[in-house]
Scaffold this active site. Structure first.
Site, PDB file in Angstrom:
ATOM      1  N   LYS A 270      17.513  56.490 -22.017  1.00 52.01           N
ATOM      2  CA  LYS A 270      17.822  55.851 -23.292  1.00 52.01           C
ATOM      3  C   LYS A 270      17.880  56.908 -24.397  1.00 52.01           C
ATOM      4  O   LYS A 270      17.231  57.941 -24.287  1.00 52.01           O
ATOM      5  CB  LYS A 270      16.699  54.860 -23.659  1.00 52.01           C
ATOM      6  CG  LYS A 270      16.670  53.593 -22.840  1.00 52.01           C
ATOM      7  CD  LYS A 270      15.537  52.684 -23.327  1.00 52.01           C
ATOM      8  CE  LYS A 270      15.470  51.392 -22.536  1.00 52.01           C
ATOM      9  NZ  LYS A 270      16.651  50.529 -22.680  1.00 52.01           N
ATOM     10  N   ASP A 281       8.074  46.581 -23.180  1.00 47.81           N
ATOM     11  CA  ASP A 281       8.871  46.080 -22.061  1.00 47.81           C
ATOM     12  C   ASP A 281       8.019  45.368 -20.993  1.00 47.81           C
ATOM     13  O   ASP A 281       8.534  44.937 -19.969  1.00 47.81           O
ATOM     14  CB  ASP A 281       9.664  47.239 -21.445  1.00 47.81           C
ATOM     15  CG  ASP A 281      11.029  46.817 -20.924  1.00 47.81           C
ATOM     16  OD1 ASP A 281      11.501  45.727 -21.309  1.00 47.81           O
ATOM     17  OD2 ASP A 281      11.616  47.578 -20.131  1.00 47.81           O
ATOM     18  N   GLU A 342      16.498  48.115 -14.964  1.00 43.94           N
ATOM     19  CA  GLU A 342      15.415  48.151 -13.978  1.00 43.94           C
ATOM     20  C   GLU A 342      14.653  46.833 -13.904  1.00 43.94           C
ATOM     21  O   GLU A 342      14.062  46.511 -12.877  1.00 43.94           O
ATOM     22  CB  GLU A 342      14.439  49.295 -14.314  1.00 43.94           C
ATOM     23  CG  GLU A 342      13.374  48.983 -15.380  1.00 43.94           C
ATOM     24  CD  GLU A 342      13.946  48.649 -16.743  1.00 43.94           C
ATOM     25  OE1 GLU A 342      15.084  49.058 -17.028  1.00 43.94           O
ATOM     26  OE2 GLU A 342      13.263  47.977 -17.542  1.00 43.94           O
ATOM     27  N   ARG A 344      15.625  43.715 -13.788  1.00 49.63           N
ATOM     28  CA  ARG A 344      16.127  42.767 -12.780  1.00 49.63           C
ATOM     29  C   ARG A 344      15.769  43.231 -11.369  1.00 49.63           C
ATOM     30  O   ARG A 344      15.641  42.412 -10.459  1.00 49.63           O
ATOM     31  CB  ARG A 344      17.638  42.574 -12.976  1.00 49.63           C
ATOM     32  CG  ARG A 344      18.433  43.824 -12.800  1.00 49.63           C
ATOM     33  CD  ARG A 344      19.825  43.723 -13.427  1.00 49.63           C
ATOM     34  NE  ARG A 344      19.796  43.892 -14.871  1.00 49.63           N
ATOM     35  CZ  ARG A 344      20.869  43.852 -15.644  1.00 49.63           C
ATOM     36  NH1 ARG A 344      22.061  43.641 -15.119  1.00 49.63           N
ATOM     37  NH2 ARG A 344      20.777  44.024 -16.943  1.00 49.63           N
TER      38      ARG A 344
HETATM   39  N1  BES Z   1      14.167  46.876 -21.523  1.00 46.60           N
HETATM   40  C1  BES Z   1      15.565  46.882 -21.693  1.00 46.60           C
HETATM   41  C2  BES Z   1      16.082  45.734 -22.539  1.00 46.60           C
HETATM   42  C3  BES Z   1      15.672  45.727 -23.987  1.00 46.60           C
HETATM   43  C4  BES Z   1      16.535  46.215 -24.947  1.00 46.60           C
HETATM   44  C5  BES Z   1      14.478  45.178 -24.366  1.00 46.60           C
HETATM   45  C6  BES Z   1      16.175  46.168 -26.266  1.00 46.60           C
HETATM   46  C7  BES Z   1      14.131  45.149 -25.683  1.00 46.60           C
HETATM   47  C8  BES Z   1      14.964  45.622 -26.643  1.00 46.60           C
HETATM   48  C9  BES Z   1      16.270  46.800 -20.343  1.00 46.60           C
HETATM   49  O1  BES Z   1      15.586  47.341 -19.270  1.00 46.60           O
HETATM   50  C10 BES Z   1      17.547  47.554 -20.474  1.00 46.60           C
HETATM   51  O2  BES Z   1      17.483  48.705 -20.741  1.00 46.60           O
HETATM   52  N2  BES Z   1      18.668  46.872 -20.315  1.00 46.60           N
HETATM   53  C11 BES Z   1      19.937  47.465 -20.465  1.00 46.60           C
HETATM   54  C12 BES Z   1      20.831  46.922 -19.391  1.00 46.60           C
HETATM   55  C13 BES Z   1      22.147  47.652 -19.279  1.00 46.60           C
HETATM   56  C14 BES Z   1      21.922  49.031 -18.733  1.00 46.60           C
HETATM   57  C15 BES Z   1      23.047  46.856 -18.372  1.00 46.60           C
HETATM   58  C16 BES Z   1      20.468  47.087 -21.839  1.00 46.60           C
HETATM   59  O3  BES Z   1      20.262  45.958 -22.269  1.00 46.60           O
HETATM   60  O4  BES Z   1      21.069  47.940 -22.492  1.00 46.60           O
HETATM   61 ZN    ZN Z   2      13.490  47.349 -19.470  1.00 43.64          ZN
HETATM   62 ZN    ZN Z   3      15.891  49.448 -19.044  1.00 42.80          ZN
END
Ligand code: BES
Ligand code: ZN
Ligand code: ZN
Length: 490
Positions: A270, A281, A342, A344
């Site tokens: 990220k 998370d 991750e 899911r």
């Molecule tokens: N933990 C994140 C989702 C998240 C984003 C939680 C913002 C709280 C605030 C999750 O694991 C994630 O990174 N999801 C990605 C999925 C993508 C790679 C398909 C996302 O939402 O960008």
């Molecule tokens: Zn996450």
């Molecule tokens: Zn993630």
């Protein structure tokens, strides 16, 4: 914070602060017995209009036994609801504790003296008293919190006493979840989360079992272990069981909560801006543990099993790579196209395991996607379901709990986005409808069980202080989950 009900003429109540509701344009209807002398002049001054959460503080009000009188705005009386009362009670507590009040009496006039109002006011007070400040070492001894919150009602009764107790239990469980989320990731590794779950279970008389990496390997939880591979912190699958003395019906509720103690994104790392927030998370995991704490005390007639896959998602020499293929506990293979998707992966194995443990109905709670934040902002939980009857029961529980929730679609047309050239499924879809494709992915692992997926990425963390709640973890979904079990589900 202690809570209690009392019934006394308001003038006679000795306390640090007496709180009364005052509504827009209706001073004469606000806090009836106090209106003429104390409340009406506030309106006359023009300073106070009774808008929701407006405040006016009067010191040493002549003729009252209380040291302070706080008028708190209720907005329009006609639309006033328990949800607003919850906020008003929270705002009153936060306002008054900053002034040094330790004992508060909140007056609930006759119209607002039934069980649902008592629950809401009690919850609001306890939630409002919460602070995530245990790492602030300065002025520790000056830290303010309220010792006693009393609700003054027209007449106390066992029904209202029960309502107060229920509100107290639900809000304390929610604050327990907030405490878990507030911990930074160095103080809340997967094993530390497991230890906290074990301690809570022991204190509440629940059964707790922790599966370690070896056990998960034996079982074949390849998706969960793939996420754990990059971290020096070993993963844990936390299982907490509540069993009623006499179960009504054959429903066995499974609550599955995402427990990523820190989400760097892994090799699909990220951006560093705001990455600090990814300690939240594990909010889904915290919510199901909070719900279990409440259930241990409220004793619904259904068996409930909570599962929290606790894992840290890190990059590193042993981390899984984009393109890796893992075998899930269900036997389905997944191509990990993005290591940041991750949640899911760990939920897939936990959902399959929940089915193996005999859960007939499943709810998962997860900070799953940024896409749900784009869709619903920070206000509504996004809910996805494969079973309309079960979804409606959960929505009714959310309504009673005062938690906002929005029905999102699941539709096989979205499946087109979930095609992998080399495995049964990819772990990500395309750019569009990211919250839906994430839910479609999970659906593959619940088999035929009625299931609701709650995406709380937008609602688990409050970005700014509110008058009734501090910035930080919200503990969202605890009350909804607990109330769902309390309905009995039969
Ligand atoms: N933990 C994140 C989702 C998240 C984003 C939680 C913002 C709280 C605030 C999750 O694991 C994630 O990174 N999801 C990605 C999925 C993508 C790679 C398909 C996302 O939402 O960008
Ligand atoms: Zn996450
Ligand atoms: Zn993630």
């Amino acid at each position: 914070m202690q809570t209690a009900l009392i019934s006394l003429p308001l003038e006679q109540i000795e306390t640090d602060a007496l709180v009364v509701m005052a509504f827009e344009k209706q001073p004469e209807e606000s806090a009836v017995s106090l209106a003429a002398n104390w409340i009406a002049p506030l309106y006359e001054s023009g300073d106070f209009k009774g808008k929701l959460l407006d405040t006016a503080l009067i010191y040493k009000p002549a003729g009252l036994a209380a040291l302070r009188l706080l008028a708190i705005g209720g907005g329009k009386r006609s639309g006033f609801n328990p949800h607003e009362l919850r906020k008003a009670a929270g705002a009153a507590v936060r306002f008054l504790k900053s002034k040094g009040a330790r004992r508060i009496v909140f007056a609930l006039e006759g119209d607002f003296s039934s069980a649902e109002w008592v629950i809401a006011a009690t919850e609001g007070a306890i939630l409002g008293d919460y602070e995530a400040d245990r790492y602030k070492t300065e002025n520790q001894d000056e830290k303010k919190s309220v010792d006693l919150f009393q609700l003054a009602v027209a007449e106390t009764s066992s029904v209202l006493e029960n309502a107060r107790r229920q509100g107290q239990i639900l809000a304390e469980a929610q604050n327990f979840a907030r405490d878990l989320v507030a911990e930074p990731a160095n103080q809340m590794t997967p094993l530390m989360l497991a230890e906290r779950a074990r301690r809570m279970a022991e204190a509440e008389g629940l059964d707790c079992e922790i599966l370690d990496r070896d056990r998960m390997q034996q079982l074949g939880m390849g998706a969960l272990l793939g996420v754990a591979a990059g971290s020096a912190q070993p993963p844990a699958l936390i299982i907490v069981r509540y069993r009623p003395e006499a179960a009504a019906g054959d429903v066995h509720l499974g609550l599955v909560g995402k427990g990523i103690t820190f989400d760097t994104g892994g090799i699909s790392i990220k951006p560093s801006d705001n990455m600090d927030k990814m300690k939240y998370d594990m909010s889904g995991g915290a919510a199901v543990l909070g719900a279990m704490m409440a259930l241990a005390r409220l004793k619904p007639p259904v068996p409930v099993t909570a599962l929290v896959p606790a894992v840290e998602n890190m990059p590193g020499g042993r981390a899984q790579r984009p393109g890796d293929i893992v075998k899930t506990l269900s036997g389905k293979t997944v191509e990990v196209l993005n290591t940041d998707a991750e949640g899911r992966l760990i939920l897939a194995d936990a959902l399959t395991y929940a089915r193996r443990l005999g859960c007939t109905h499943l709810v998962d709670v997860a900070t799953l996607t940024g896409a749900i934040v784009v869709a619903l902002g920070h206000v509504y939980i996004g809910a996805f379901s494969n079973d309309e009857t079960f979804r409606q029961k959960l929505f009714e529980a959310a309504r009673q709990a005062g938690e906002k929730i929005w029905h999102m679609p699941l539709d096989d047309e979205y499946k087109d986005a979930l095609k992998s050239a080399f495995a049964d499924l990819p772990n990500v879809g395309n750019r569009w409808g990211g919250a839906v494709t994430a839910a479609m992915f999970l659906k593959e692992f619940v088999e035929s069980a009625p299931w609701v997926h709650l995406d709380i990425a937008g609602t688990a963390w409050l970005e700014e202080n509110k008058p009734f709640m501090p910035k930080g973890p919200t503990g969202v979904a605890v009350r909804t989950l607990a109330r769902l079990a309390l309905t009995g589900l039969s």
